[in-house]
Scaffold this motif. Structure first.
Motif, short mmCIF file in Angstrom:
data_model
loop_
_atom_site.label_atom_id
_atom_site.label_comp_id
_atom_site.label_asym_id
_atom_site.label_seq_id
_atom_site.Cartn_x
_atom_site.Cartn_y
_atom_site.Cartn_z
N ARG A 1 -17.79 -4.05 65.51
CA ARG A 1 -16.85 -4.58 66.49
C ARG A 1 -17.34 -5.87 67.14
O ARG A 1 -16.61 -6.49 67.91
CB ARG A 1 -16.58 -3.54 67.58
CG ARG A 1 -16.06 -2.21 67.10
CD ARG A 1 -14.88 -2.27 66.13
NE ARG A 1 -13.69 -2.89 66.63
CZ ARG A 1 -12.64 -2.26 67.14
NH1 ARG A 1 -12.65 -0.96 67.21
NH2 ARG A 1 -11.59 -2.93 67.55
N GLU B 1 -7.10 0.04 71.84
CA GLU B 1 -5.75 0.01 71.29
C GLU B 1 -5.72 -0.42 69.83
O GLU B 1 -4.67 -0.42 69.21
CB GLU B 1 -4.87 -0.91 72.13
CG GLU B 1 -4.62 -0.38 73.52
CD GLU B 1 -3.81 -1.32 74.37
OE1 GLU B 1 -3.57 -2.47 73.94
OE2 GLU B 1 -3.42 -0.92 75.48
N GLY B 2 -6.88 -0.78 69.31
CA GLY B 2 -6.97 -1.14 67.90
C GLY B 2 -6.48 -2.53 67.59
O GLY B 2 -6.20 -2.86 66.44
N ARG B 3 -6.40 -3.38 68.61
CA ARG B 3 -5.98 -4.75 68.40
C ARG B 3 -7.20 -5.64 68.33
O ARG B 3 -8.19 -5.41 69.01
CB ARG B 3 -5.08 -5.23 69.54
CG ARG B 3 -3.78 -4.50 69.63
CD ARG B 3 -2.88 -5.11 70.68
NE ARG B 3 -3.45 -4.93 72.01
CZ ARG B 3 -3.70 -5.92 72.87
NH1 ARG B 3 -3.43 -7.16 72.55
NH2 ARG B 3 -4.21 -5.66 74.06
N ARG B 4 -7.10 -6.67 67.51
CA ARG B 4 -8.13 -7.69 67.48
C ARG B 4 -7.78 -8.76 68.49
O ARG B 4 -6.68 -9.28 68.45
CB ARG B 4 -8.22 -8.33 66.10
CG ARG B 4 -8.71 -7.38 65.04
CD ARG B 4 -8.95 -8.15 63.82
NE ARG B 4 -10.06 -9.07 64.10
CZ ARG B 4 -11.07 -9.29 63.27
NH1 ARG B 4 -11.09 -8.72 62.13
NH2 ARG B 4 -12.03 -10.11 63.60
#
Length: 75
Positions: free
Chosen positions: A38, A61-64
């Protein structure tokens, strides 16, 4: 030593302090530790001036984090 500069000047963190703050926020919110995979996402968040909490939320939230996100809303 690099310092994080934002237009709001809400905080003044070195890279190491920023990473620790993101890891702490992530741990508090999820109970899990961040893995080294990450770090590019954390680096992107640091580069655009995202708050450590905003970065942790984006990671959860799994966003980049990207320059095109309205990241101020996530903070």
């Amino acid at each position: 030593m690099n310092r994080l500069n934002t237009t709001d000047s809400l905080f003044d963190l070195t890279w190491d302090e920023y990473v620790l703050a993101v890891e702490d926020a992530y741990l508090i919110e999820t109970g899990d530790h961040l893995d080294e995979e990450r770090l590019p996402d954390i680096c992107a968040a640091y580069d655009i001036g995202m708050t450590p909490l905003g970065c942790a939320i984006a990671l959860i939230e799994g966003r980049r984090p990207s320059r095109h996100d309205d990241w101020r809303q996530a903070a």
